[in-house]
Design a protein around this motif. Structure first.
Motif, short mmCIF file in Angstrom:
data_model
loop_
_atom_site.label_atom_id
_atom_site.label_comp_id
_atom_site.label_asym_id
_atom_site.label_seq_id
_atom_site.Cartn_x
_atom_site.Cartn_y
_atom_site.Cartn_z
N PRO A 158 0.81 -1.24 0.00
CA PRO A 158 0.00 0.00 0.00
C PRO A 158 0.83 1.27 0.00
O PRO A 158 0.30 2.36 -0.32
N TYR A 159 2.10 1.20 0.36
CA TYR A 159 2.94 2.39 0.45
C TYR A 159 3.76 2.62 -0.82
O TYR A 159 4.52 3.58 -0.89
N ARG A 160 3.58 1.75 -1.81
CA ARG A 160 4.34 1.88 -3.05
C ARG A 160 3.44 2.44 -4.15
O ARG A 160 2.25 2.15 -4.21
N SER A 161 4.03 3.25 -5.02
CA SER A 161 3.29 3.74 -6.18
C SER A 161 3.36 2.76 -7.34
O SER A 161 2.63 2.89 -8.32
N LEU A 162 4.25 1.76 -7.22
CA LEU A 162 4.42 0.74 -8.25
C LEU A 162 4.10 -0.62 -7.66
O LEU A 162 4.30 -0.86 -6.47
N ILE A 163 3.61 -1.53 -8.49
CA ILE A 163 3.36 -2.89 -8.03
C ILE A 163 4.64 -3.69 -8.14
O ILE A 163 5.58 -3.33 -8.84
N TRP A 164 4.68 -4.82 -7.40
CA TRP A 164 5.86 -5.70 -7.45
C TRP A 164 5.80 -6.53 -8.73
O TRP A 164 5.13 -7.55 -8.79
N GLU A 165 6.45 -6.09 -9.75
CA GLU A 165 6.48 -6.87 -11.00
C GLU A 165 7.83 -6.67 -11.67
O GLU A 165 8.47 -5.62 -11.54
N PRO A 166 8.31 -7.72 -12.38
CA PRO A 166 9.62 -7.63 -13.03
C PRO A 166 9.63 -6.59 -14.15
O PRO A 166 8.63 -6.41 -14.86
N ARG A 167 10.75 -5.91 -14.31
CA ARG A 167 10.98 -4.99 -15.41
C ARG A 167 12.20 -5.48 -16.18
O ARG A 167 13.28 -5.63 -15.58
N PRO A 168 12.07 -5.76 -17.47
CA PRO A 168 13.17 -6.38 -18.22
C PRO A 168 14.48 -5.62 -18.13
O PRO A 168 15.54 -6.25 -17.98
N ALA A 169 14.46 -4.30 -18.19
CA ALA A 169 15.70 -3.53 -18.16
C ALA A 169 16.42 -3.70 -16.83
O ALA A 169 17.64 -3.87 -16.77
N VAL A 170 15.66 -3.66 -15.73
CA VAL A 170 16.27 -3.81 -14.41
C VAL A 170 16.75 -5.24 -14.22
O VAL A 170 17.83 -5.48 -13.66
N GLU A 171 15.97 -6.22 -14.70
CA GLU A 171 16.38 -7.62 -14.57
C GLU A 171 17.69 -7.88 -15.31
O GLU A 171 18.54 -8.65 -14.85
N GLU A 172 17.86 -7.23 -16.44
CA GLU A 172 19.11 -7.39 -17.19
C GLU A 172 20.28 -6.82 -16.41
O GLU A 172 21.37 -7.42 -16.38
N ARG A 173 20.10 -5.68 -15.77
CA ARG A 173 21.18 -5.11 -14.94
C ARG A 173 21.50 -6.03 -13.77
O ARG A 173 22.67 -6.19 -13.39
N ILE A 174 20.47 -6.65 -13.19
CA ILE A 174 20.70 -7.57 -12.08
C ILE A 174 21.48 -8.78 -12.55
O ILE A 174 22.42 -9.24 -11.87
#
Length: 248
Positions: A158-174
């Motif tokens: 409830p305190y986040r403006s974004l939902i918990w979901e994968p983002r391809p660009a960030v996953e690639e950096r990880i």
């Protein structure tokens, strides 16, 4: 760990006893190193042993390690609130608002075995894919860190403006971060093997009566191999995927 009725106010600190076995082993190594350093300052000491600076340097490194572990156990902690997450490290703290948190994941510890250290650690990933350790949110302080992180992510939704979901660009950096860490880890392992080989070479030169160069063989060569191999492996190691998200 403490919490309020809403379940989001949490503080993760050391709850179990200090790792006295780890402290004891480091203390024995440190005492032996300083004893050897003092012994080699004696003009009547054996002349075929390692140079005096070697055990002294080892003693200083072990002392620094003991201080680091002590700060980790007594000072470091993780605080979670409705505003975000604050990590108090050994000397300084850092905070992230919830919209700056991409994910929270439980991952296997690099060298944890459940006795000398935790087997599972928890990391915060920011929106750039950078990884940050969440102190004491591990299986040494918690019975089930995976369930704890899953509940924490649900409470924080409830305190986040974004939902918990994968983002391809960030996953690639990880994934690339995982590859870099593995490259440097293998570089460390190989450098330790090089150090052992240099001990053999140095001992052989002494036995053979040739001039030995302990600083070059035992310090310069291993450090150079670590820097070179780490740079190459971290750059060319192929990422194979990161760890799955910890939340359901």
């Amino acid at each position: 760990m403490g919490g309020d009725a809403g379940g989001i106010e949490r503080v993760y600190r050391r709850r179990r006893g200090l790792p006295w076995l780890q402290f004891g082993l480091l203390g024995v190594i440190c005492a032996n190193a300083f004893f050897q350093a003092v012994n080699f300052e004696d003009p009547n000491a054996r002349l075929d042993g390692p140079p005096a600076w070697l055990p002294l340097t080892a003693g200083l490194l072990v002392t620094a390690t003991i201080a680091r572990v002590g700060l980790e156990q007594l000072r470091a902690h993780t605080r979670v609130t409705a505003a975000g997450i604050t990590v108090q490290g050994r000397l300084r703290s850092r905070s992230w608002a919830w919209h700056e948190v991409y994910d929270i994941r439980v991952e296997p510890a690099p060298r944890g075995n459940g006795r000398l250290g935790p087997g599972w650690l928890t990391y915060l990933y920011d929106n750039e894919g950078r990884r940050h350790l969440l102190w004491h949110l591990d299986d040494r302080q918690l019975t089930d860190p995976y369930a704890e992180v899953s509940e924490l992510c649900l409470s924080a939704a409830p305190y986040r403006s974004l939902i918990w979901e994968p983002r391809p660009a960030v996953e690639e950096r990880i994934r690339r971060g995982v590859a870099r860490r593995r490259g440097w880890t293998w570089a460390l392992y190989i450098s330790l093997a090089v150090l052992l080989a240099m001990f053999v070479v140095d001992f052989w030169t002494i036995v053979d009566g040739r001039p030995d160069h302990p600083f070059l063989l035992l310090v310069c060569v291993p450090l150079a191999s670590f820097a070179l191999l780490g740079t190459l492996l971290s750059r060319f190691w192929q990422p194979r995927g990161g760890y799955p998200p910890a939340q359901p």
